[in-house]
Scaffold this active site. Structure first.
Site, PDB file in Angstrom:
ATOM      1  CG  ASP A 255     -39.829  17.934   7.453  1.00 46.82           C
ATOM      2  OD1 ASP A 255     -40.877  18.596   7.371  1.00 46.82           O
ATOM      3  OD2 ASP A 255     -39.580  17.142   8.378  1.00 46.82           O
TER       4      ASP A 255
ATOM      5  NE  ARG B 177     -44.583  15.045  14.066  1.00 41.32           N
ATOM      6  CZ  ARG B 177     -44.396  16.247  14.620  1.00 41.32           C
ATOM      7  NH1 ARG B 177     -44.349  16.415  15.917  1.00 41.32           N
ATOM      8  NH2 ARG B 177     -44.243  17.313  13.849  1.00 41.32           N
TER       9      ARG B 177
ATOM     10  NE  ARG C 191     -40.636  10.224   9.080  1.00 39.86           N
ATOM     11  CZ  ARG C 191     -41.482  11.203   9.378  1.00 39.86           C
ATOM     12  NH1 ARG C 191     -41.408  11.817  10.544  1.00 39.86           N
ATOM     13  NH2 ARG C 191     -42.405  11.581   8.505  1.00 39.86           N
TER      14      ARG C 191
ATOM     15  CB  ALA D 131     -37.072  18.492  10.544  1.00 44.30           C
TER      16      ALA D 131
HETATM   17  O1  MRU Z   1     -43.963  13.661   9.513  1.00 49.79           O
HETATM   18  P1  MRU Z   1     -43.579  14.637  10.584  1.00 49.79           P
HETATM   19  O2  MRU Z   1     -44.617  14.795  11.632  1.00 49.79           O
HETATM   20  O3  MRU Z   1     -42.202  14.356  11.158  1.00 49.79           O
HETATM   21  O4  MRU Z   1     -43.469  16.023   9.810  1.00 49.79           O
HETATM   22  C1  MRU Z   1     -43.059  17.167  10.497  1.00 49.79           C
HETATM   23  C2  MRU Z   1     -43.161  18.405   9.712  1.00 49.79           C
HETATM   24  O5  MRU Z   1     -43.473  18.390   8.532  1.00 49.79           O
HETATM   25  C3  MRU Z   1     -42.772  19.683  10.385  1.00 49.79           C
HETATM   26  O6  MRU Z   1     -43.486  20.758   9.856  1.00 49.79           O
HETATM   27  C4  MRU Z   1     -41.275  19.925  10.169  1.00 49.79           C
HETATM   28  O7  MRU Z   1     -40.532  18.818  10.601  1.00 49.79           O
HETATM   29  C5  MRU Z   1     -40.792  21.125  10.862  1.00 49.79           C
HETATM   30  S1  MRU Z   1     -40.701  20.813  12.593  1.00 49.79           S
HETATM   31  C6  MRU Z   1     -39.927  21.935  13.463  1.00 49.79           C
END
Ligand code: MRU
Length: 336
Positions: free
Chosen positions: A233, A49, A88, A51
């Site tokens: 994201d 997980r 996603r 981004a």
């Molecule tokens: O649902 P997730 O855990 O993938 O969400 C991740 C986030 O919201 C992070 O803050 C975002 O991806 C930035 S990561 C460098």
């Protein structure tokens, strides 16, 4: 910077090995696969997980899909591409990486599809590592004094290449004696703050406290927070930024308490096809993620749940966006 004792994923011996983030921090289990569909499932389940990391994993998955095929087959490529694209919807890095892979697939003239796609995946990984390093360095500019920082979700090595985005800023600032203490939102419902950011802060020797998401206002009221830094994201051209649900609340709280609110993200998180955040597709997750904690049911199946995984913070609430290119203050204009 030193490397970590843990890693989010590694490509080795023609396989992808990734840490199962759903088991952290109590178990550090690594899974090895060369099955693109297994990697797609890992992204859906949040074993992989964050981004930038989703994009990197998807690029390796596309390459691995051609490991035993190694010749061009457009129908098969489209099937693999669509499978990964469906995992996603919100993080634009996924679509950026898939488009890079598609570009290199379309340029292949010989039959070595696997090696060509693999080198593109390695390049995406290396670029993100380089961005992380530059974000960390640029982020030092936002510190006016030794500070207490609050962060939300997980933005470290478990979410991106290198030391991540907002986390890389925090780590570099700590090494430069610009951080006193980090306050970590637990980040309901999947607890990326409590489980993953706490894990990474501990591994890096950075002092921290975890609090429930609803405690942020009190911390600010008590004067304990000097600034807030999160990741993103997807960022629209006007700076509206999607990030983990609860980020918008923090930005409003910062605005009320006159506390700077920063976002750190690589340029691969900027979606140059959308003008404002209203065009960002928000992922809605299963109500099970709200009704269960750690496999234990705490709410009735009959309860109606509202489970957006992300929210969009309006650009005017964001003091600055830190990218590998510098720190951009509001108002934003990412058109180039
Ligand atoms: O649902 P997730 O855990 O993938 O969400 C991740 C986030 O919201 C992070 O803050 C975002 O991806 C930035 S990561 C460098």
């Amino acid at each position: 910077m030193k490397t970590n004792s843990y890693y989010p994923l590694k490509f080795e011996n023609d396989n992808l090995t990734f840490i199962d983030q759903t088991r952290l921090p109590l178990q550090e289990n690594y899974i090895t696969t060369d099955d693109y569909n297994r990697i797609a499932e890992a992204i859906e389940r949040l074993e992989i997980r964050g981004a930038p990391l989703i994009g990197i994993a998807a690029a390796y998955a596309c390459a691995l899909a051609f490991k035993n095929k190694n010749y061009k087959d457009d129908d098969y490529f489209n099937k693999v591409y669509n499978r990964l694209a469906s995992t996603r919807p919100t993080a634009v890095n996924l679509f950026y990486a898939l488009k890079e892979i598609e570009k290199s697939y379309s340029q292949i003239s010989d039959n070595d599809v696997y090696r060509t796609l693999l080198s593109t995946a390695h390049r995406i990984f290396a670029d993100e590592e380089n961005y992380s390093e530059k974000i960390a360095k640029n982020g030092l500019n936002i510190f006016l004094k030794k500070s207490n920082v609050l962060t939300h979700c997980n933005t470290g090595a478990l979410a991106a290449a290198g030391f991540g985005t907002a986390f890389a800023v925090i780590k570099r600032a700590f090494e430069n004696e610009l951080i006193n203490h980090v306050y970590v939102d637990e980040t309901r419902p999947l607890l990326q703050g409590l489980r993953l950011t706490a894990f990474e802060l501990e591994k890096n020797g950075i002092p921290f406290t975890v609090q429930t998401d609803s405690t942020a206002a009190v911390l600010m009221q008590e004067g304990k927070i000097d600034l807030v830094i999160t990741g993103a994201d997807r960022i629209a051209l006007n700076g509206d930024s999607a990030n983990k649900i609860g980020t918008y609340n923090l930005a409003i709280l910062c605005n009320y308490h006159n506390i700077p609110f920063y976002i750190a993200a690589p340029s691969t998180t900027i979606d140059r096809t959308i003008a404002t955040g209203s065009e960002i597709a928000i992922e809605y997750r299963s109500s099970r993620e709200l009704l269960f904690i750690g496999g234990h049911q705490i709410g009735k199946d009959s309860y109606q749940c509202f489970c957006p995984a992300f929210d969009v913070t309006p650009a005017h609430l964001i003091t600055g966006i830190i990218t590998e290119e510098g720190v951009f203050p509001f108002p934003y204009n990412f058109i180039r």
